[in-house]
Design a protein around this motif. Structure first.
Motif, PDB file in Angstrom:
ATOM      1  N   LEU A 124      40.344   6.212 -10.560  1.00  0.00           N
ATOM      2  CA  LEU A 124      38.937   5.920 -10.836  1.00  0.00           C
ATOM      3  C   LEU A 124      38.000   6.884 -10.120  1.00  0.00           C
ATOM      4  N   SER A 131      37.351   9.650 -12.407  1.00  0.00           N
ATOM      5  CA  SER A 131      36.478   9.252 -13.511  1.00  0.00           C
ATOM      6  C   SER A 131      35.023   9.112 -13.064  1.00  0.00           C
ATOM      7  N   LEU A 132      34.831   8.556 -11.856  1.00  0.00           N
ATOM      8  CA  LEU A 132      33.464   8.321 -11.365  1.00  0.00           C
ATOM      9  C   LEU A 132      32.768   9.614 -10.965  1.00  0.00           C
ATOM     10  N   PHE A 133      33.464  10.453 -10.194  1.00  0.00           N
ATOM     11  CA  PHE A 133      32.789  11.593  -9.561  1.00  0.00           C
ATOM     12  C   PHE A 133      32.900  12.887 -10.359  1.00  0.00           C
ATOM     13  N   PHE A 153      33.971  12.860 -13.818  1.00  0.00           N
ATOM     14  CA  PHE A 153      33.450  12.375 -15.091  1.00  0.00           C
ATOM     15  C   PHE A 153      33.400  13.482 -16.142  1.00  0.00           C
ATOM     16  N   SER A 196      24.779   6.823 -20.087  1.00  0.00           N
ATOM     17  CA  SER A 196      25.529   5.597 -19.781  1.00  0.00           C
ATOM     18  C   SER A 196      26.414   5.143 -20.922  1.00  0.00           C
ATOM     19  N   PHE A 248      29.328   7.196 -19.866  1.00  0.00           N
ATOM     20  CA  PHE A 248      29.806   6.996 -18.493  1.00  0.00           C
ATOM     21  C   PHE A 248      30.500   5.644 -18.289  1.00  0.00           C
ATOM     22  N   GLN A 256      34.555   4.655 -17.540  1.00  0.00           N
ATOM     23  CA  GLN A 256      35.068   3.988 -16.338  1.00  0.00           C
ATOM     24  C   GLN A 256      35.931   2.788 -16.724  1.00  0.00           C
TER      25      GLN A 256
END
Lengths: 247, 106
Positions: A67, A70-72, A74, A159, A162, A166
């Protein structure tokens, strides 16, 4: 809908609209972006599942590492490449260089969207820009031709990619090997279909069709030798050059 | 890979990606382009979208190593749907469903 057009009394002090009208149109833009991005959201979810599943079953990454990427980071293509390079035992420098080259196409997106974003503050763009991807660029580039890309629209387009990325990374991780090969369900085709639709919607003239064809040929050739990012630059350049000369 | 080494990797990859996002937007915001160039801007997404799909379709067989019939049928169906409906959603759904149905039926 009654709340779409509230009575607009202009603020005598600075000429701005009252906040009620502002909030309402911001919400509308945000939701419109989600709606415009929907086919791309579906394809992103399919890829997110595949990413999470591979990270777990092939790379044996733990949930936090899966994750964190995926978060940072992306960036779908980059994350798949990072998994492949990690699997081959590549070092940090090789991986970061690969990421930079693969994301080079986003420079094109930023520079060409930028002229339509002069009304947004640099610090706000610092936050919004994390949501810039192939998919959010696509809906924003189409939007600039009809209407303004507001902060709310940018936030919505970002979003809509995004958050599904996630969530699908997480569920892909949980499902792991049970998912198997996503191409079996045609899920890997989702992005090709979505971009074909975006392309068709942009073609309003014979000249556009010729530009698309020339861009496709250029991209096919360049992709073979120099990869995805270079192919996108080549396609954009060829189409733009054709448009500049013949349009 | 240790937790600290992996954290550094994520940090570097995140910074490398972010550098392709924010600074180009700021640069683009400062550009003052001639009207003629701005009028030609709609040709850029056309080129990008064509470049996004064409290599994926053309190089599909050479990369996957076999002729993937449902993939090409799906591409044809999706292309037709794209030009008839002009809606990305229908182009995506018809293509995905073609492949899914193909595998269920066979």
């Amino acid at each position: 809908m009654s709340d779409e057009h509230p009575v607009q009394t202009i603020n005598a002090q600075d000429g701005s609209l009252p906040s009620v009208a502002h909030t309402s149109s911001a919400k509308k833009d945000y939701l419109q972006a989600w709606s415009d991005a929907f086919p791309l959201t579906v394809s992103v979810v399919a890829y997110g599942f595949a990413y999470g599943a591979i990270a777990h079953s092939t790379n044996h990454l733990d949930l936090a590492r899966t994750l964190a990427l995926s978060l940072f980071v992306f960036a779908g293509a980059s994350q798949f490449t990072i998994l492949a390079l990690l699997h081959q035992g590549a070092g940090t420098i090789a991986i970061v260089t690969g990421t930079l080259l693969l994301n080079g196409r986003q420079v094109l997106y930023g520079v060409t969207l930028g002229p339509s974003l002069t009304h947004l503050r640099a610090r706000l763009l610092a936050l919004l820009s994390h949501g810039l991807t192939d998919e959010s660029y696509s809906v924003m580039a189409v939007r600039t031709q009809k209407s303004q890309v507001t902060a709310a629209y940018f936030a919505g387009a970002g979003s809509a990619i995004f958050f599904p990325w996630q969530v699908s990374s997480l569920f892909g991780f949980i499902a792991g090997q049970a998912i198997g090969d996503p191409s079996r369900y045609g899920l890997d085709f989702a992005y090709i279909g979505a971009f074909l639709g975006l392309l068709a919607a942009q073609i309003k003239h014979r000249r556009h069709l010729v530009a698309a064809f020339l861009a496709a040929v250029a991209a096919v050739v360049v992709d073979h030798w120099w990869g995805t990012s270079a192919a996108l630059f080549a396609g954009a350049l060829v189409s733009f050059a054709y448009g500049a000369v013949f349009a | 890979m240790s937790t600290s080494a992996f954290s550094i990797l994520v940090l570097c990859a995140a910074v490398a990606t972010y550098l392709t996002r924010w600074p180009p937007l700021l640069l683009g915001r400062k550009l003052r382009l001639p009207a003629r160039v701005e009028r030609t801007f709609p040709y850029i997404p056309i080129g990008v979208f064509a470049a996004m799909v064409a290599p994926a379709i053309v190089w599909h067989a050479p990369v996957s190593g076999h002729i993937d019939t449902p993939f090409y049928v799906a591409a044809a169906v999706s292309l037709a749907a794209a030009f008839v409906t002009r809606k990305p959603l229908w182009a995506m759904l018809t293509g995905v469903l073609t492949i899914a149905v193909w595998h269920v039926v066979r």
